[in-house]
Every structure is written in structure tokens, then in C-alpha cells.
Design a protein around this motif. Structure first.
Motif, PDB file in Angstrom:
ATOM      1  N   SER A  92      -8.914  -1.934   2.126  1.00 48.08           N
ATOM      2  CA  SER A  92      -9.484  -0.874   2.965  1.00 48.08           C
ATOM      3  C   SER A  92      -8.962  -0.971   4.387  1.00 48.08           C
ATOM      4  N   TYR A  93      -8.804  -2.186   4.891  1.00 52.29           N
ATOM      5  CA  TYR A  93      -8.276  -2.376   6.242  1.00 52.29           C
ATOM      6  C   TYR A  93      -6.761  -2.233   6.297  1.00 52.29           C
ATOM      7  N   MET A  94      -6.120  -2.201   5.125  1.00 50.95           N
ATOM      8  CA  MET A  94      -4.672  -1.979   5.060  1.00 50.95           C
ATOM      9  C   MET A  94      -4.340  -0.502   4.871  1.00 50.95           C
ATOM     10  N   GLY A  95      -5.389   0.349   4.859  1.00 60.20           N
ATOM     11  CA  GLY A  95      -5.156   1.788   4.756  1.00 60.20           C
ATOM     12  C   GLY A  95      -5.456   2.381   3.401  1.00 60.20           C
ATOM     13  N   LEU A  96      -6.034   1.585   2.488  1.00 62.78           N
ATOM     14  CA  LEU A  96      -6.375   2.074   1.158  1.00 62.78           C
ATOM     15  C   LEU A  96      -7.873   1.871   0.926  1.00 62.78           C
ATOM     16  N   PRO A  97      -8.718   2.856   1.300  1.00 62.12           N
ATOM     17  CA  PRO A  97     -10.163   2.711   1.076  1.00 62.12           C
ATOM     18  C   PRO A  97     -10.429   2.388  -0.390  1.00 62.12           C
TER      19      PRO A  97
ATOM     20  N   VAL B 288       0.829  -1.210   0.000  1.00 58.15           N
ATOM     21  CA  VAL B 288       0.000   0.000   0.000  1.00 58.15           C
ATOM     22  C   VAL B 288       0.863   1.260   0.000  1.00 58.15           C
ATOM     23  N   GLU B 289       1.948   1.232   0.753  1.00 57.98           N
ATOM     24  CA  GLU B 289       2.829   2.405   0.815  1.00 57.98           C
ATOM     25  C   GLU B 289       3.463   2.685  -0.539  1.00 57.98           C
ATOM     26  N   LYS B 290       3.934   1.640  -1.204  1.00 52.38           N
ATOM     27  CA  LYS B 290       4.515   1.801  -2.538  1.00 52.38           C
ATOM     28  C   LYS B 290       3.467   2.303  -3.527  1.00 52.38           C
ATOM     29  N   PHE B 291       2.244   1.790  -3.424  1.00 55.71           N
ATOM     30  CA  PHE B 291       1.175   2.194  -4.334  1.00 55.71           C
ATOM     31  C   PHE B 291       0.930   3.693  -4.230  1.00 55.71           C
ATOM     32  N   GLY B 292       0.876   4.194  -3.011  1.00 57.00           N
ATOM     33  CA  GLY B 292       0.891   5.639  -2.786  1.00 57.00           C
ATOM     34  C   GLY B 292      -0.367   6.385  -3.165  1.00 57.00           C
ATOM     35  N   ALA B 293      -1.508   5.720  -3.206  1.00 60.67           N
ATOM     36  CA  ALA B 293      -2.758   6.400  -3.550  1.00 60.67           C
ATOM     37  C   ALA B 293      -3.524   6.764  -2.281  1.00 60.67           C
ATOM     38  N   ASP B 294      -4.309   7.833  -2.365  1.00 63.95           N
ATOM     39  CA  ASP B 294      -5.157   8.230  -1.237  1.00 63.95           C
ATOM     40  C   ASP B 294      -6.364   7.310  -1.111  1.00 63.95           C
TER      41      ASP B 294
END
Length: 413
Positions: free
Chosen positions: A365-370, A188-194
Motif C-alpha cells: 500500500s505504501y509502494m503505491g498498490l492499495p 509494483v509498476e510491472k504488476f500494473g494493477a490499480d
């Protein structure tokens, strides 16, 4: 959008066998998923995407840079590479039926396999359109190669039409979604999307941000084998006890008798002999409190039966699998509103309903990427009667483009 170009792209994807394997703990679960991943890497580079990567876990990521002179949120679009192991995805032979007239579609004359609107009524919604099917001996793979087609086609359209304004867009194609592992190694961090959208729904208009809470349950019943001629008072038949356990669960709370927000217990595997029987269940409910009560109910049945039997013959192991993404999406509900507005502006009636299943978006979503879910256009997934109207793929592609525009407009200074 050039529909013929999009059909050609879709067919190039579905003819690559990417079936995943639920019994292989490797990641990805099948080597052949790399074939499509590598093809996608080359195609994304060819259309002009940047930061195109394929990591050691078979995740393809790429970037479409912003063409704005102001900052807006980075959004993402996600689809999965693999097809379901429920039905073979090898040697897919797509068939294109132009100007569908509402009659039966003969998929395979030799084997008398027919896709009929008398059984699959949704077909009649697509009279006059171009229907893509298989020859009836495989699934099609629109789940989720239609989603991949839509994302790649939307990115290509934005690149070729720079007058369409958009912020930074990240895309990702994941392996092993069909065996529940699609988000397990997603960076998710690498993906970098809101936030992001999975393009993994069915008919045109579907927009989903609720899914089941899910758990898996393994019930092991231990018995005792004795010669049946001398078994009185000695034999303990684990299969008989297992049958009693099954019958103590609510008979109407099963998949074939529930819909909408109704949860269920689903017995999907039973292996038994006198000495040992193993039941495999999945437990599902949209409501978290009811979900917890279902798990407690199953444990209580086991405890009650052990007490009646006077021995700990029943062992129950329950593991949570994923949770309802609604909890993570509602605080950022504008991401659903944007997709809904775009559909309405494009003449599409939004079908906002709960997913009776799971999706990569739930775990993400639970990993921080809705990550709500948007229609990809296909029907009858995971079987020989799967089909997708080409026009639906075009509509989903236009929705992606529209969301990119809408975010640029919504967040303008």
C-alpha cells in the motif's frame, strides 16, 4: 467449484517445503522456495494464464486478460509462497477429516497429539465440514498456501467459464513474507494493477485494511566484569541494568495482555552476560501518534537511566519496519466496499477488524498498490495445530470470482 479438485491442489502445495529463514540475508532466504515457484509457473501456464513470469527474486506473476468490451480497473490478488520458520514445514503429511463431528481430532496417536475443540473452540464452527490437518509433527502451511490455492482455482474457474465477465486480473506469489521481506522486491509498476487483495487472512469473513505501525528496537547495555570477590564499587552488571530497563516499560502493554487496537512492547530476545546484554523488542501500535510516543518513551527510559548511572551504558537503536495501511486504503475505500458487498451477497458475514500484525499488503500500500487483506480460511497458523476447512478454501475462491465480477459491473460505462 469442485471441492475435491481444490483439496488435491492444496495438498500438492503444502507437501512442498518452503520454510523461510529469518537469519539469511539472501533473497529469497531459502532455495527451496524456488521449488514451489517453478511448480506454480507450470501450473499457471497449463490452466491458460498469460504473461507468466518468474523473476530473479522468486516472484511469480501472471495475467488473466479481460473478456469485456469496455475498460475497467486492473485488479490483483497476492499470496505468499513461504511458510513460517516458527515451526518445521518439512515433510508435511496432510490428513483429511471428512464430515467433522465436533469431537477431538487425533493428529498423532503415537505422540498423543490431539486437536481438541475444548481448547480450540473455533473448530466447532466447522461441524459437518472437511477439516485438513497435519500429523502433528509439522505446521500445515495454509498460511499461505490456502491463499495460493484460492487464487489459482479462481483463475482456472474464470478461464473455464468465459461467460463470467471480468476485467484484467493480475496475480502474484511472493517469497519471504513470513520473515518480513515479501514486498521488498515486489515490482509494483510491472504488476500494473490499480489495487490488489492479499488472500492471507484467517477465518471465513475476515476483511482487513488496518494493521500495526511497527518498529524494531535493539537495546545494548554495557557492563564491566570484575572478579566477584573484589567487585564492590567496580563491577557493572549489564544484566541487572537490563532488568531495570525491562521493568520500567508498562507491564500491561505486552502482547499477552492486549487485544484489538491496543499496542504493545514485546521483548522477544534477551542475550546477556555481565559485560554486555542485548534486548530485542518489537514496538506496535495502530495509532501513528501513539506509535511515535512509544518509541520516544523507550528512548526516554534509556536517557533517564544513563543519567542516573552517570554513564552512557545504554544504547538504543530503533528502526521502523512498516506502517498502518489504513492511511493509504481509506482514500480508495471502494476497494474494501467491493469485497464486503461480495461477501454479503455470498452469505458470508464480513469480519472487519484490525490486523494485529503486518502483511505484504501494508508495504504494498505504501509502494503505491492499495492492498486490503481477505480471509484464506486457516486457523492456528505457525504450529502443529494448524488446520483449514476445505469449505473455507472454496468460499474464498468464490469471493475472488465475485470480486472480479463486481468490478466489471461497478465500472461499466
Amino acid at each position: 467449484m469442485n471441492q475435491d479438485h481444490i483439496i488435491k491442489r492444496f495438498i500438492s502445495y503444502v507437501t512442498v517445503d518452503t520454510e523461510s529463514d529469518p537469519n539469511n540475508p539472501a533473497f529469497p532466504s531459502t532455495e527451496k522456495q524456488w521449488d514451489l515457484a517453478k511448480l506454480l509457473v507450470e501450473e499457471l501456464k497449463e490452466i491458460g494464464m498469460t504473461d507468466v513470469t518468474l523473476d530473479e527474486n522468486c516472484y511469480v506473476m501472471a495475467t488473466l486478460p479481460s473478456n469485456l468490451d469496455y475498460e475497467v480497473p486492473t485488479i490483483g490478488f497476492v499470496s505468499h509462497i513461504d511458510t513460517s520458520p516458527d515451526f518445521t514445514g518439512a515433510n508435511v503429511q496432510p490428513q483429511i477429516h471428512e464430515n467433522y463431528d465436533g469431537s477431538d481430532i487425533v493428529l498423532n496417536k503415537e505422540e498423543n497429539i490431539v486437536l481438541s475443540p475444548s481448547y480450540f473452540e473455533d473448530l466447532l464452527m466447522y461441524k459437518g465440514q472437511t477439516i485438513i490437518t497435519t500429523d502433528g509433527t509439522t505446521l500445515l502451511g495454509a498460511d499461505d498456501k490456502a491463499g495460493i490455492t484460492e487464487i489459482v482455482s479462481a483463475m482456472e474457474h474464470l478461464i473455464n467459464n468465459p461467460e463470467i465477465k471480468h476485467g484484467t486480473i493480475r496475480i502474484c506469489f511472493t517469497p519471504d513474507e513470513e520473515v518480513g521481506k515479501g514486498a521488498h522486491k515486489f515490482d509494483v509498476e510491472k504488476f500494473g494493477a490499480d489495487w490488489a487483495y492479499t488472500m492471507d487472512g484467517s477465518q471465513v469473513g475476515e476483511l482487513e485494511y488496518e494493521n500495526f505501525n511497527a518498529a524494531g528496537a535493539k537495546i545494548t547495555v554495557n557492563g564491566k566484569i570484575v572478579h566477584p570477590g573484589y567487585a564492590k564499587g567496580k563491577m557493572i552488571n549489564s544484566m541487572t541494568i537490563a532488568s531495570d530497563f525491562i521493568n520500567r516499560l508498562p507491564a500491561n502493554e505486552v502482547p499477552e495482555k492486549t487485544s484489538g487496537y491496543e499496542g504493545f512492547f514485546h521483548l522477544y530476545s534477551l542475550e546477556g552476560k555481565v559485560e554486555k546484554t542485548v534486548l530485542q523488542y518489537i514496538i506496535r501500535d495502530h495509532d501513528r501518534e501513539l506509535f511515535e510516543k512509544r518509541k520516544e518513551q523507550m528512548q526516554q527510559i534509556g536517557a533517564d537511566m544513563n543519567a542516573e548511572l552517570g554513564s552512557e551504558l545504554i544504547e538504543i537503536e530503533i528502526k521502523d519496519q512498516y506502517y498502518n495501511m489504513k492511511e493509504k486504503v481509506v482514500p480508495v475505500m471502494h476497494i474494501v466496499d467491493i469485497a464486503e458487498e461480495v461477501m454479503k451477497e455470498q452469505g458470508i458475514t464480513p469480519l472487519i477488524k484490525p490486523i494485529r500484525g503486518g502483511t505484504d499488503g501494508s508495504q504494498l500500500s505504501y509502494m503505491g498498490l492499495p492492498c486490503p487483506n481477505i480471509f484464506a480460511g486457516g486457523h492456528n497458523f505457525h504450529g502443529r495445530y494448524e488446520y483449514v476447512p476445505a469449505e473455507s478454501i472454496v468460499k474464498a475462491t468464490n469471493v475472488i470470482v465475485g470480486i472480479a465480477q463486481k468490478v466489471a459491473e461497478r465500472f461499466k460505462n
